[in-house]
Design an enzyme around this catalytic site. Structure first.
Site, PDB file in Angstrom:
ATOM      1  N   ASP A  80     -63.018  -2.918 -16.604  1.00  0.00           N
ATOM      2  CA  ASP A  80     -62.533  -2.281 -14.907  1.00  0.00           C
ATOM      3  C   ASP A  80     -63.552  -2.791 -13.954  1.00  0.00           C
ATOM      4  OD1 ASP A  80     -60.790  -1.025 -13.643  1.00  0.00           O
ATOM      5  OD2 ASP A  80     -62.124   1.292 -14.183  1.00  0.00           O
ATOM      6  N   HIS A  81     -63.421  -2.802 -12.510  1.00  0.00           N
ATOM      7  CA  HIS A  81     -63.911  -3.671 -11.899  1.00  0.00           C
ATOM      8  C   HIS A  81     -65.407  -4.441 -12.264  1.00  0.00           C
ATOM      9  CE1 HIS A  81     -61.414  -0.511  -9.329  1.00  0.00           C
ATOM     10  NE2 HIS A  81     -61.334  -0.101  -9.679  1.00  0.00           N
ATOM     11  N   HIS A 181     -60.953   6.130  -4.663  1.00  0.00           N
ATOM     12  CA  HIS A 181     -62.212   5.976  -5.704  1.00  0.00           C
ATOM     13  C   HIS A 181     -62.764   8.044  -5.757  1.00  0.00           C
ATOM     14  CE1 HIS A 181     -61.363   1.545  -7.016  1.00  0.00           C
ATOM     15  NE2 HIS A 181     -61.222   2.864  -8.634  1.00  0.00           N
ATOM     16  N   GLY A 182     -62.598   8.720  -6.677  1.00  0.00           N
ATOM     17  CA  GLY A 182     -63.513  10.249  -6.029  1.00  0.00           C
ATOM     18  C   GLY A 182     -62.676  10.807  -6.201  1.00  0.00           C
ATOM     19  N   HIS A 215     -54.976   2.437  -9.031  1.00  0.00           N
ATOM     20  CA  HIS A 215     -56.482   3.065  -9.438  1.00  0.00           C
ATOM     21  C   HIS A 215     -56.707   4.260  -8.034  1.00  0.00           C
ATOM     22  CE1 HIS A 215     -58.246  -0.648 -10.982  1.00  0.00           C
ATOM     23  NE2 HIS A 215     -57.328  -1.123 -10.855  1.00  0.00           N
ATOM     24  N   GLY A 216     -57.821   5.483  -8.573  1.00  0.00           N
ATOM     25  CA  GLY A 216     -58.345   6.470  -7.695  1.00  0.00           C
ATOM     26  C   GLY A 216     -57.167   7.451  -8.046  1.00  0.00           C
ATOM     27  N   SER A 218     -57.915   9.969 -10.086  1.00  0.00           N
ATOM     28  CA  SER A 218     -58.207  11.697 -10.075  1.00  0.00           C
ATOM     29  C   SER A 218     -58.143  12.659  -8.775  1.00  0.00           C
ATOM     30  CB  SER A 218     -59.665  11.435  -9.957  1.00  0.00           C
ATOM     31  OG  SER A 218     -59.858  11.296 -10.994  1.00  0.00           O
ATOM     32  N   THR A 240     -62.762   9.944 -12.726  1.00  0.00           N
ATOM     33  CA  THR A 240     -63.513  10.880 -12.146  1.00  0.00           C
ATOM     34  C   THR A 240     -63.219  12.552 -12.709  1.00  0.00           C
ATOM     35  OG1 THR A 240     -63.413  10.609 -10.300  1.00  0.00           O
ATOM     36  CG2 THR A 240     -64.498  11.890  -9.984  1.00  0.00           C
TER      37      THR A 240
HETATM   38  O1  G3H Z   1     -61.324   2.202 -12.226  1.00  0.00           O
HETATM   39  C1  G3H Z   1     -61.240   3.646 -12.150  1.00  0.00           C
HETATM   40  C2  G3H Z   1     -60.392   3.693 -11.530  1.00  0.00           C
HETATM   41  O2  G3H Z   1     -59.472   3.811 -10.358  1.00  0.00           O
HETATM   42  C3  G3H Z   1     -60.592   6.176 -12.407  1.00  0.00           C
HETATM   43  O3  G3H Z   1     -60.427   6.687  -9.988  1.00  0.00           O
HETATM   44  O4  G3H Z   1     -62.135   8.649 -10.762  1.00  0.00           O
HETATM   45  O5  G3H Z   1     -60.738   8.361  -8.527  1.00  0.00           O
HETATM   46  O6  G3H Z   1     -59.800   8.421 -11.066  1.00  0.00           O
HETATM   47  P1  G3H Z   1     -61.003   7.345 -10.623  1.00  0.00           P
HETATM   48 ZN    ZN Z   2     -60.743   1.633  -9.696  1.00  0.00          ZN
END
Ligand code: G3H
Ligand code: ZN
Length: 297
Positions: A80-81, A181-182, A215-216, A218, A240
């Site tokens: 990832d990333h 994210h987060g 992505h992101g 959560s 997250t």
């Molecule tokens: O690459 C990981 C994610 O995009 C997770 O995002 O922490 O908002 O679930 P998140």
């Molecule tokens: Zn991500």
């Protein structure tokens, strides 16, 4: 055993998405594996640069490969990333199934040029590894935040998506479509939800013509997830929510057993806490009618 490319193709044909869950220790890995196994659905385990630096690149690759070999599970490993070519080449050599090569913080043209170079370099090391590229701003850090930034003005456009895919040769695209994210404190408490731009997802899918990753994930509203998958999202990243469950499980276990020092007695509640989140997300991504034990690959 199907390849990740085949799994993604099938998911898109049947209107489902593959869940991607980040791990940074064995409790998280166990939770993801047990949930995927009990539901008989494919899962992607994700390890970012920070998560890999804690677990070890070759070590996490060996763990996932051993689970795949021993249980015959459709479990895949994503880097990832990843922000540098050196780090990307390391995971290619370690045999990861896919990578998110993320230069989204750079100007668009530089992101295009360097992502194209990375695709060529990585495919020469590991030809079947899928390369995901990223454009747009979806924030950083799978952490709890006081407030979420407003990124709605910097969503990816369909034309940027078309150009980026055509000029880089990536297999998968991560666009900015409203998620970040987060989680805010209010999301953690369940008092607010993240919403997605469904129309933009559909327009990007139409022009990009490759699998799309959200992505992101959560804190996202359940119905927004369903509509995003119907509009073309093939992979959903969750981190997250798992970290929150991990911490809550650990705090509860330590509080319940103040004198216990045996890790394998303290940690099963942590696995259970994370697994509950993974199961619930996998059910959503794979369709409400899913029954435990049904074959979906
Ligand atoms: O690459 C990981 C994610 O995009 C997770 O995002 O922490 O908002 O679930 P998140
Ligand atoms: Zn991500």
């Amino acid at each position: 055993m199907q390849t990740l490319r085949e799994v993604l193709k099938h998911a898109q044909q049947v209107g489902k998405a593959v869940g991607h869950f980040n791990i940074s220790d064995l409790t998280l890995l166990k939770a993801v594996v047990e949930a995927g196994r009990e539901l008989s659905v494919p899962v992607i385990v994700g390890a970012s640069e920070g998560e890999r630096s804690f677990m070890g690149v070759r070590q996490v690759a060996a763990l996932v490969q051993s689970i795949r070999d021993e249980f015959g599970l459709p479990i895949f490993l994503n880097a990832d990333h990843t922000h540098t070519l050196a780090s990307a080449e390391e995971v290619a050599r370690a045999g990861f199934d896919s990578i998110v090569f993320d230069l989204s913080a750079l100007p668009f043209e530089e992101n295009v040029r360097r992502t194209r170079e990375a695709v060529i370099a990585l495919k020469s090391i590991h030809p079947s590894m899928l390369v995901e590229g990223e454009i747009g701003d979806i924030g950083t850090g799978s952490e709890i935040k006081d407030a979420m930034p407003d990124l709605s003005k910097s969503l990816t456009t369909p034309e940027e998506a078309r150009q980026f895919v055509a000029e880089t040769g990536i297999d998968i695209l991560a666009p900015a479509v409203g998620s970040m994210h987060g989680m805010s404190r209010s999301m953690v408490q369940g008092a607010s939800k993240q919403h997605l731009n469904i129309e933009r997802i559909a327009a990007i899918k139409e022009s990009a013509k490759v699998p799309l990753t959200l992505h992101g994930g959560s804190g996202t509203d359940d119905d927004d997830f369903r509509r995003a998958i119907a509009a073309g999202i093939a992979i959903v990243h969750i981190n997250t929510e798992l970290r929150v469950a991990w911490r809550q499980g650990l705090q509860g276990s330590l509080a319940a057993h103040p004198d216990e020092v045996v890790p394998y007695k303290l940690l099963p509640p942590v696995v259970a806490s994370v697994k509950e989140v993974v199961e619930s997300r996998l059910k959503l991504f794979n369709g409400v009618a899913l029954q435990a034990g049904a074959a979906h690959v």
